[in-house]
Design a protein around this motif. Structure first.
Motif, PDB file in Angstrom:
ATOM      1  N   LEU A 101       3.706  63.800  87.837  1.00 52.51           N
ATOM      2  CA  LEU A 101       2.994  62.749  87.118  1.00 52.51           C
ATOM      3  C   LEU A 101       3.911  62.006  86.150  1.00 52.51           C
ATOM      4  O   LEU A 101       3.681  60.848  85.846  1.00 52.51           O
ATOM      5  CB  LEU A 101       1.795  63.352  86.373  1.00 52.51           C
ATOM      6  CG  LEU A 101       0.816  62.390  85.732  1.00 52.51           C
ATOM      7  CD1 LEU A 101       0.278  61.379  86.743  1.00 52.51           C
ATOM      8  CD2 LEU A 101      -0.337  63.151  85.103  1.00 52.51           C
ATOM      9  N   ALA A 102       4.973  62.651  85.705  1.00 47.85           N
ATOM     10  CA  ALA A 102       5.883  62.037  84.731  1.00 47.85           C
ATOM     11  C   ALA A 102       6.916  61.104  85.372  1.00 47.85           C
ATOM     12  O   ALA A 102       7.699  60.476  84.664  1.00 47.85           O
ATOM     13  CB  ALA A 102       6.616  63.129  83.945  1.00 47.85           C
ATOM     14  N   ASP A 103       6.929  61.000  86.691  1.00 49.00           N
ATOM     15  CA  ASP A 103       7.911  60.151  87.365  1.00 49.00           C
ATOM     16  C   ASP A 103       7.686  58.690  86.963  1.00 49.00           C
ATOM     17  O   ASP A 103       6.639  58.112  87.270  1.00 49.00           O
ATOM     18  CB  ASP A 103       7.774  60.303  88.876  1.00 49.00           C
ATOM     19  CG  ASP A 103       8.829  59.543  89.663  1.00 49.00           C
ATOM     20  OD1 ASP A 103       9.405  58.567  89.133  1.00 49.00           O
ATOM     21  OD2 ASP A 103       9.087  59.918  90.814  1.00 49.00           O
ATOM     22  N   PRO A 104       8.645  58.070  86.278  1.00 59.20           N
ATOM     23  CA  PRO A 104       8.458  56.691  85.815  1.00 59.20           C
ATOM     24  C   PRO A 104       8.350  55.678  86.958  1.00 59.20           C
ATOM     25  O   PRO A 104       7.868  54.567  86.758  1.00 59.20           O
ATOM     26  CB  PRO A 104       9.692  56.419  84.949  1.00 59.20           C
ATOM     27  CG  PRO A 104      10.704  57.413  85.385  1.00 59.20           C
ATOM     28  CD  PRO A 104       9.960  58.601  85.902  1.00 59.20           C
ATOM     29  N   GLN A 105       8.799  56.062  88.151  1.00 63.63           N
ATOM     30  CA  GLN A 105       8.704  55.150  89.294  1.00 63.63           C
ATOM     31  C   GLN A 105       7.522  55.476  90.202  1.00 63.63           C
ATOM     32  O   GLN A 105       7.386  54.894  91.264  1.00 63.63           O
ATOM     33  CB  GLN A 105      10.012  55.173  90.076  1.00 63.63           C
ATOM     34  CG  GLN A 105      11.161  54.604  89.266  1.00 63.63           C
ATOM     35  CD  GLN A 105      12.450  54.578  90.055  1.00 63.63           C
ATOM     36  OE1 GLN A 105      12.616  55.312  91.017  1.00 63.63           O
ATOM     37  NE2 GLN A 105      13.369  53.722  89.633  1.00 63.63           N
ATOM     38  N   GLY A 106       6.690  56.404  89.765  1.00 64.08           N
ATOM     39  CA  GLY A 106       5.518  56.756  90.555  1.00 64.08           C
ATOM     40  C   GLY A 106       4.515  55.613  90.574  1.00 64.08           C
ATOM     41  O   GLY A 106       4.467  54.788  89.663  1.00 64.08           O
ATOM     42  N   VAL A 107       3.729  55.574  91.622  1.00 62.29           N
ATOM     43  CA  VAL A 107       2.716  54.521  91.775  1.00 62.29           C
ATOM     44  C   VAL A 107       1.402  55.132  92.262  1.00 62.29           C
ATOM     45  O   VAL A 107       1.394  56.157  92.933  1.00 62.29           O
ATOM     46  CB  VAL A 107       3.164  53.422  92.765  1.00 62.29           C
ATOM     47  CG1 VAL A 107       4.365  52.663  92.242  1.00 62.29           C
ATOM     48  CG2 VAL A 107       3.448  54.008  94.140  1.00 62.29           C
ATOM     49  N   TRP A 108       0.322  54.464  91.899  1.00 62.91           N
ATOM     50  CA  TRP A 108      -0.990  54.855  92.406  1.00 62.91           C
ATOM     51  C   TRP A 108      -1.273  54.037  93.656  1.00 62.91           C
ATOM     52  O   TRP A 108      -1.070  52.831  93.671  1.00 62.91           O
ATOM     53  CB  TRP A 108      -2.070  54.581  91.366  1.00 62.91           C
ATOM     54  CG  TRP A 108      -1.994  55.493  90.193  1.00 62.91           C
ATOM     55  CD1 TRP A 108      -1.340  55.265  89.021  1.00 62.91           C
ATOM     56  CD2 TRP A 108      -2.568  56.787  90.082  1.00 62.91           C
ATOM     57  NE1 TRP A 108      -1.483  56.346  88.181  1.00 62.91           N
ATOM     58  CE2 TRP A 108      -2.237  57.294  88.809  1.00 62.91           C
ATOM     59  CE3 TRP A 108      -3.350  57.576  90.931  1.00 62.91           C
ATOM     60  CZ2 TRP A 108      -2.652  58.554  88.372  1.00 62.91           C
ATOM     61  CZ3 TRP A 108      -3.759  58.822  90.492  1.00 62.91           C
ATOM     62  CH2 TRP A 108      -3.418  59.298  89.228  1.00 62.91           C
TER      63      TRP A 108
END
Length: 191
Positions: A87-94
């Motif tokens: 969840l902390a991945d700054p490049q993660g997307v929903w």
């Protein structure tokens, strides 16, 4: 004994009937009950509540504040073995998965074996570690490897739900992954 489909319908109605104020109180109480299990550096798999499921938002905030790495499940395009996104991945997307459910996608996914504690949503539970899920078998398939271990059963699997979802006994099948515990607003059940 009631069949799983009938039990699911009954328990979903109970869960949907929980008033908003009681629901918010339950979410805070669940976070407080799980607080002692949260240790800095551990890998925690949580979930984002769908429909009337008990939300883990207060717990996720608490976990992150305590230095816990929080992961969310990612349903595969094929098969039933989930992986988990940080969840902390700054490049993660929903984005929406194949069922139209919003999911968090990170650059790097980890396997279930790398987790320390997994919080599972449920439709129903019993105090002996029985869990009635949605019926898709994703959690059972993902954590089936635990049944073959002789010693430590990492990760620990804890169900999360409202006390109204508790029944005397959940019908079990050989492939059902047993829970190590269940937490509700009323109690923490270790199995």
């Amino acid at each position: 004994m009631t069949d799983k489909a009938t039990l699911r319908r009954q328990l979903r109605r109970r869960r949907m009937a929980v008033p908003a104020a009681e629901r918010e109180r339950a979410e805070r109480l669940v976070a407080a009950r799980l607080r002692p299990l949260l240790r800095r550096g551990m890998r925690l798999a949580a979930y984002v509540a769908l429909g009337s499921e008990l939300s883990l938002a207060p717990l996720i905030s608490l976990a992150q504040a305590r230095g816990v790495a929080v992961y969310l499940p990612v349903v595969p395009r094929r098969g039933r073995r989930m992986r988990f996104a940080a969840l902390a991945d700054p490049q993660g997307v929903w984005r929406r998965n194949r069922y139209g459910i919003r999911e968090y996608h990170a650059r790097k996914l980890i396997s279930a074996r790398a987790l320390d504690l997994v919080l599972l949503p449920l439709v129903g539970f019993d105090a002996q570690g029985g869990r009635l899920g949605q019926g898709g078998g994703y959690y059972d398939t993902t954590f089936a490897f635990r049944a073959h271990r002789q010693q430590w059963k990492k990760p620990r699997l804890w169900g999360v739900g409202f006390e109204c979802q508790r029944v005397a006994a959940i019908p079990r099948e050989p492939h059902d992954a047993p829970l190590d515990g269940v937490v509700s607003e009323a109690a923490l059940y270790r199995t």
